[in-house]
Design an enzyme around this catalytic site. Structure first.
Site, short mmCIF file in Angstrom:
data_model
loop_
_atom_site.label_atom_id
_atom_site.label_comp_id
_atom_site.label_asym_id
_atom_site.label_seq_id
_atom_site.Cartn_x
_atom_site.Cartn_y
_atom_site.Cartn_z
N ASP A 75 0.86 -1.18 0.00
CA ASP A 75 0.00 0.00 0.00
C ASP A 75 0.91 1.24 0.00
OD1 ASP A 75 -2.25 1.72 0.65
OD2 ASP A 75 -1.49 1.71 2.71
N ASP A 77 -0.27 5.07 0.97
CA ASP A 77 -0.52 6.06 2.03
C ASP A 77 -0.43 5.44 3.43
OD1 ASP A 77 -1.01 7.63 -0.15
OD2 ASP A 77 -3.06 8.14 0.36
N ARG A 120 -14.82 11.84 -0.61
CA ARG A 120 -13.65 12.70 -0.35
C ARG A 120 -13.20 13.43 -1.61
NH1 ARG A 120 -9.68 8.53 2.20
NH2 ARG A 120 -11.07 7.04 1.22
N SER A 164 -2.54 1.48 -4.61
CA SER A 164 -3.06 2.52 -3.74
C SER A 164 -4.50 2.88 -4.05
CB SER A 164 -2.17 3.76 -3.89
OG SER A 164 -2.69 4.80 -3.10
MG LIG Z 1 -2.75 3.03 3.77
#
Ligand SMILES: [Mg+2]
Length: 276
Positions: A75, A77, A120, A164
């Site tokens: 991943d 972030d 978002r 991601s």
């Molecule tokens: Mg993450």
């Protein structure tokens, strides 16, 4: 038989005494210690020991062979990098508190990821696209040990994939900077240098992350058991369940509970201990 890994190259007196009393003689291998035990220790015992000694201690799953790993998928972030890109982008249009509250809840597994991302990204509508470069240049930092980790994998001819629920703007730049083999993420839609508040095509969510891992295995003609998946949020769990070994990296509690292993003290380079 079980292989226990202690992710540290030095142990103080108390740490080594406690561990040897519990498991037997420790062997130093590269940057960590290992011990083979007759019985699989309880996860709760390891967790408690880990917290008491302030060390990352993991046990390898039975069916995982650390010498056969060919692919690591991670991943981005809060795993490879220390920020949540969408939260930082939101700061440039003054909606960071709203956006990061949604990110937090989604990462804890309280919201559907795809819906939460749509929500978002909608809040970013109208923002000048130059904000993305500002986030990359001024706010994005790699988590500790990231470069050592990726270099170490390359030395062993293990491929690295970055996946991601964030954005291609960042995965592509990191791919060039770190020499990453494969990437997949969401593309923010733009019109006349502004974000439209939408993503292009299907959202890369939890299922898409797992699908990317499966697709890469087919492409590389390797078994799922030859892969390691690393993540911190609830949307990483489907991908982590598919992999031969899953690593919760400074992860949310729900992720730590379901992963095979966890790193909470060391940096990303500790993951190299799984491929010796
Ligand atoms: Mg993450």
């Amino acid at each position: 038989m079980a292989t226990i890994i202690i992710h540290s190259n030095t142990l103080n007196f108390e740490q080594s005494k406690t561990l040897e009393r519990k498991f037997g003689k420790l062997t130093a291998i590269n940057n960590h210690f290992r011990v083979e035990t007759e019985n699989q220790p309880e996860r709760s015992v390891l967790n408690e020991l880990s917290q008491t000694l302030e060390l990352d201690i993991n046990v390898l799953p039975d069916n995982f062979d650390s010498k056969k790993v060919k692919l690591v998928i991670s991943d981005m972030d809060s795993t490879l990098i220390s920020i949540e890109c969408v939260d930082e982008i939101a700061d440039f249009i003054n909606v960071k508190p709203q956006v990061s509250a949604i990110t937090e809840a989604a990462m804890r597994g309280e919201l559907n990821f795809e819906e939460s991302l749509t929500e978002r990204v909608a809040l970013l509508k109208g923002l000048d696209t130059s904000a993305l470069q500002h986030v990359y240049d001024e706010r994005l930092t790699l988590n500790p040990g990231a470069e050592t980790w990726i270099e170490g994998l390359k030395e062993q001819d293990i491929k690295f994939a970055l996946v991601s629920g964030g954005f291609t703007f960042f995965t592509q730049r990191l791919q060039d900077r770190l020499g990453i083999d494969f990437t997949r993420a969401n593309t923010l839609e733009k019109a006349e240098h502004k974000l439209t508040g939408k993503v292009v095509g299907d959202i890369v969510g939890a299922q898409a992350k797992a699908d990317f891992l499966i697709e890469l295995c087919q492409q590389m003609e390797i078994l799922m058991s030859q892969t390691i998946a690393v993540g911190d949020g609830a949307n990483d769990l489907m991908m982590m369940k598919e992999a031969g070994l899953s690593v919760a990296y400074h992860a949310k509690p729900a992720v730590q509970e379901q992963a095979d292993t966890a790193i909470n003290y060391r940096g990303l380079d500790a993951i190299l201990d799984f491929v010796v």
